[in-house]
Design an enzyme around this catalytic site. Sequence first.
Site, PDB file in Angstrom:
ATOM      1  N   LYS A  22       0.552  -1.086  -0.031  1.00 29.94           N
ATOM      2  CA  LYS A  22       0.061  -0.038  -0.079  1.00 29.94           C
ATOM      3  C   LYS A  22       0.722   1.319  -0.105  1.00 29.94           C
ATOM      4  CE  LYS A  22      -1.722   1.812   4.061  1.00 29.94           C
ATOM      5  NZ  LYS A  22      -1.728   3.212   3.817  1.00 29.94           N
ATOM      6  N   ASN A  23       2.067   1.439   1.037  1.00 24.71           N
ATOM      7  CA  ASN A  23       2.588   2.437   1.059  1.00 24.71           C
ATOM      8  C   ASN A  23       3.683   2.764  -0.192  1.00 24.71           C
ATOM      9  OD1 ASN A  23       1.459   2.939   3.370  1.00 24.71           O
ATOM     10  ND2 ASN A  23       3.127   2.477   4.747  1.00 24.71           N
ATOM     11  N   ARG A 102      -4.343  10.779   4.524  1.00 20.55           N
ATOM     12  CA  ARG A 102      -3.219  11.870   4.787  1.00 20.55           C
ATOM     13  C   ARG A 102      -2.181  11.857   3.382  1.00 20.55           C
ATOM     14  NH1 ARG A 102      -0.135  14.341   8.594  1.00 20.55           N
ATOM     15  NH2 ARG A 102       1.837  13.808   7.457  1.00 20.55           N
ATOM     16  N   CYS A 126      -5.526  13.394  13.158  1.00 17.00           N
ATOM     17  CA  CYS A 126      -5.410  12.300  12.780  1.00 17.00           C
ATOM     18  C   CYS A 126      -5.312  11.229  13.894  1.00 17.00           C
ATOM     19  CB  CYS A 126      -4.161  12.024  11.965  1.00 17.00           C
ATOM     20  SG  CYS A 126      -3.687  10.182  11.776  1.00 17.00           S
ATOM     21  N   ARG A 131       1.141  14.418  13.391  1.00 14.92           N
ATOM     22  CA  ARG A 131       1.338  14.198  12.084  1.00 14.92           C
ATOM     23  C   ARG A 131       1.520  15.465  11.196  1.00 14.92           C
ATOM     24  NH1 ARG A 131      -0.578   8.404   9.925  1.00 14.92           N
ATOM     25  NH2 ARG A 131       1.147   8.454   8.877  1.00 14.92           N
ATOM     26  N   VAL A 133       2.755  18.621   8.509  1.00  7.66           N
ATOM     27  CA  VAL A 133       3.345  18.633   7.024  1.00  7.66           C
ATOM     28  C   VAL A 133       4.266  19.687   6.879  1.00  7.66           C
ATOM     29  CG1 VAL A 133       1.458  17.464   6.206  1.00  7.66           C
ATOM     30  CG2 VAL A 133       1.393  19.899   6.567  1.00  7.66           C
ATOM     31  N   ASP A 134       4.860  20.139   8.166  1.00  8.48           N
ATOM     32  CA  ASP A 134       5.860  21.218   8.185  1.00  8.48           C
ATOM     33  C   ASP A 134       7.122  21.053   7.338  1.00  8.48           C
ATOM     34  OD1 ASP A 134       6.389  19.538  10.026  1.00  8.48           O
ATOM     35  OD2 ASP A 134       8.062  20.768  11.180  1.00  8.48           O
ATOM     36  N   LEU A 135       7.655  19.716   7.500  1.00 10.52           N
ATOM     37  CA  LEU A 135       8.698  19.356   6.729  1.00 10.52           C
ATOM     38  C   LEU A 135       8.602  19.390   5.014  1.00 10.52           C
ATOM     39  CD1 LEU A 135      10.222  16.717   9.244  1.00 10.52           C
ATOM     40  CD2 LEU A 135      10.683  19.136   8.776  1.00 10.52           C
ATOM     41  N   ASP A 316       4.884   0.644  12.070  1.00 12.04           N
ATOM     42  CA  ASP A 316       3.565   0.044  11.682  1.00 12.04           C
ATOM     43  C   ASP A 316       3.447  -1.262  11.956  1.00 12.04           C
ATOM     44  OD1 ASP A 316       2.733   2.503  10.347  1.00 12.04           O
ATOM     45  OD2 ASP A 316       3.385   1.870   8.378  1.00 12.04           O
ATOM     46  N   ARG A 408      -8.894  -0.387   4.558  1.00  8.91           N
ATOM     47  CA  ARG A 408      -8.070   0.555   4.125  1.00  8.91           C
ATOM     48  C   ARG A 408      -6.504   0.105   3.633  1.00  8.91           C
ATOM     49  NH1 ARG A 408      -6.469   4.976   7.758  1.00  8.91           N
ATOM     50  NH2 ARG A 408      -5.185   5.355   5.805  1.00  8.91           N
TER      51      ARG A 408
HETATM   52  C1  UD1 Z   1       4.614   6.903   6.277  1.00  7.64           C
HETATM   53  C2  UD1 Z   1       3.688   5.706   6.121  1.00  7.64           C
HETATM   54  C3  UD1 Z   1       2.992   5.267   7.453  1.00  7.64           C
HETATM   55  C4  UD1 Z   1       4.199   5.085   8.367  1.00  7.64           C
HETATM   56  C5  UD1 Z   1       5.088   6.355   8.437  1.00  7.64           C
HETATM   57  C6  UD1 Z   1       6.396   5.862   9.157  1.00  7.64           C
HETATM   58  C7  UD1 Z   1       2.710   5.928   3.920  1.00  7.64           C
HETATM   59  C8  UD1 Z   1       1.303   6.174   2.951  1.00  7.64           C
HETATM   60  N1  UD1 Z   1       2.425   6.183   5.107  1.00  7.64           N
HETATM   61  O1  UD1 Z   1       3.695   8.003   6.763  1.00  7.64           O
HETATM   62  O2  UD1 Z   1       2.196   4.153   7.350  1.00  7.64           O
HETATM   63  O3  UD1 Z   1       3.853   4.731   9.861  1.00  7.64           O
HETATM   64  O4  UD1 Z   1       5.662   6.667   7.086  1.00  7.64           O
HETATM   65  O5  UD1 Z   1       7.174   5.077   8.636  1.00  7.64           O
HETATM   66  O6  UD1 Z   1       3.681   5.540   3.437  1.00  7.64           O
HETATM   67  N2  UD1 Z   1       6.770  14.589  10.542  1.00  7.64           N
HETATM   68  C9  UD1 Z   1       6.955  16.096  10.906  1.00  7.64           C
HETATM   69  N3  UD1 Z   1       6.743  16.909  10.086  1.00  7.64           N
HETATM   70  C10 UD1 Z   1       6.371  16.599   8.825  1.00  7.64           C
HETATM   71  C11 UD1 Z   1       6.350  15.286   8.367  1.00  7.64           C
HETATM   72  C12 UD1 Z   1       6.450  14.408   9.554  1.00  7.64           C
HETATM   73  O7  UD1 Z   1       7.207  16.301  12.035  1.00  7.64           O
HETATM   74  O8  UD1 Z   1       6.307  17.341   8.020  1.00  7.64           O
HETATM   75  C13 UD1 Z   1       6.984  13.621  11.635  1.00  7.64           C
HETATM   76  C14 UD1 Z   1       5.767  12.783  11.937  1.00  7.64           C
HETATM   77  O9  UD1 Z   1       4.945  13.549  12.746  1.00  7.64           O
HETATM   78  C15 UD1 Z   1       6.233  11.584  12.384  1.00  7.64           C
HETATM   79  C16 UD1 Z   1       7.616  11.490  11.795  1.00  7.64           C
HETATM   80  O10 UD1 Z   1       8.017  12.607  11.285  1.00  7.64           O
HETATM   81  O11 UD1 Z   1       6.769  11.784  13.763  1.00  7.64           O
HETATM   82  C17 UD1 Z   1       7.542  10.478  10.681  1.00  7.64           C
HETATM   83  O12 UD1 Z   1       6.605  10.603   9.811  1.00  7.64           O
HETATM   84  P1  UD1 Z   1       6.346  10.386   8.164  1.00  7.64           P
HETATM   85  O13 UD1 Z   1       7.697   9.440   7.939  1.00  7.64           O
HETATM   86  O14 UD1 Z   1       6.451  11.689   7.456  1.00  7.64           O
HETATM   87  O15 UD1 Z   1       5.002   9.431   8.124  1.00  7.64           O
HETATM   88  P2  UD1 Z   1       4.155   9.503   6.765  1.00  7.64           P
HETATM   89  O16 UD1 Z   1       4.808   9.772   5.375  1.00  7.64           O
HETATM   90  O17 UD1 Z   1       3.023  10.178   7.129  1.00  7.64           O
END
Ligand code: UD1
Length: 429
Positions: A22-23, A102, A126, A131, A133-135, A316, A408
């Site tokens: 899925k991912n 997301r 969520c 979670r 999206v700043d990065l 996960d 899902r």
């Molecule tokens: C993806 C996976 C999800 C998995 C996660 C971590 C998909 C569709 N989803 O989610 O199943 O659990 O990776 O392996 O592939 N963060 C920030 N700022 C940001 C983005 C992330 O602080 O802008 C933090 C998050 O809150 C979290 C960490 O970074 O603590 C990792 O998140 P991230 O790797 O981005 O997860 P996703 O890509 O959403």
Amino acid sequence: MDRIRIVGGRPLNGTIPISGAKNATLPLMIASLLTEETLTLDNVPRLADVVLLQRILGNHGVDITTSGKRAGETADNGQTLHISAATIVDTTAPYDLVSRMRASFWVLAPLVARMGEARVSLPGGCAIGTRPVDLLIMAMERLGAKVEIDGGYVVAKAPRGLKGGEVVFPKVTVGGTHTAIMAAALADGTSVIENAAREPEIGDVAACLNKMGARISGAGTGRIVVEGVSKLHGARHAVLPDRIETGTYAMAVAMAGGDILLQNARPELLQAALDVLTISGVAVTPTNQGIRIARNGGHLDPVEVTTAPFPEFPTDLQAQLMALMTRARGTSHIVETVFENRFMHVQELARLGARIQLDGERATIEGVEQLKGAPVMATDLRASVSLVIAALAAEGETIVNRVYHLDRGFERLEHKLGRCGAAIERLSG
Ligand code: UD1
């Protein structure tokens, strides 16, 4: 709303086919926005998230067709999608769609790369932590986009195209890395992504983009270099096997006992999790058809595990491992470092008789002799499947409510487990 009924105590024997990841599927579908030619994806799992993303991409003007059944094909084979973003008619991703999944926020990068602008709703709350999206926004800015937040939407613009640059992530992020790669693929000049996520799905998407004409090297390492090109073309790509589904069924067998071949599974995609199972006393044998998992009679030993980005133990699989350790002979500790607040399954596991204590990001699990079936509620994708695992070994009947979470991310779960001897059925309505 559908529910799943499980009567515990039956071992699992036979073969479970592992679906496409899925991912990887979701970002691969999103990558189709980068080209006006057709992207064909094989081994796509039949999941609710895939259907939802088809709708989201359809709103941008993307046409998606599914190949019909081929000779010898069964429901165990993944589907083939032909995705064509020949004309993008709308660069807005509205709240009612993005808030439901997301990962759909990730359309931001390819829309800006190809169309010079995008307006994508912030994903909103969520169930697992904040979670943010700043990065992802930082990565877009580093690659030349002007970004502002307007009425709950991220509005990103690069009317004269994106520019190669350096993106240094202060924290490993999968979505951030996908975003940076997709933005950099069509940028003017070379980009370097530091502290990139090394998850196998990043490598799969980069491999597909390279087939489409991108110049990406280093995917799978912490430093990815992308030489921008002016155009991408169509390609054909088969999605890699789902390591989270693999690990989930491995833990299901470890819990219920029995002997199962996880067909098409690749051990290198989840070595950390397989090592934990081995330490716990489960027999893990890679074969040329997949991975064999067996536990016949022996008890489970407790483990000490900390979740972290790949190649460490994946967040996960944290809930599933916790379910398994409720039956270990002794006390286990699991530390969750990736997501805050990802322990919603604890209360539900307790309803089945598990003894788990939480202290911040650390869970202490005291193994019990026997779990007892009960009605439980699925709260998110991975948490809900942990309840299924617990139920497989619980005495009597467990009803898992709100199984739309399972749909899902797990393809035909009740068929896959039922075929191997589990007493499991879906109750509709
Ligand atoms: C993806 C996976 C999800 C998995 C996660 C971590 C998909 C569709 N989803 O989610 O199943 O659990 O990776 O392996 O592939 N963060 C920030 N700022 C940001 C983005 C992330 O602080 O802008 C933090 C998050 O809150 C979290 C960490 O970074 O603590 C990792 O998140 P991230 O790797 O981005 O997860 P996703 O890509 O959403």
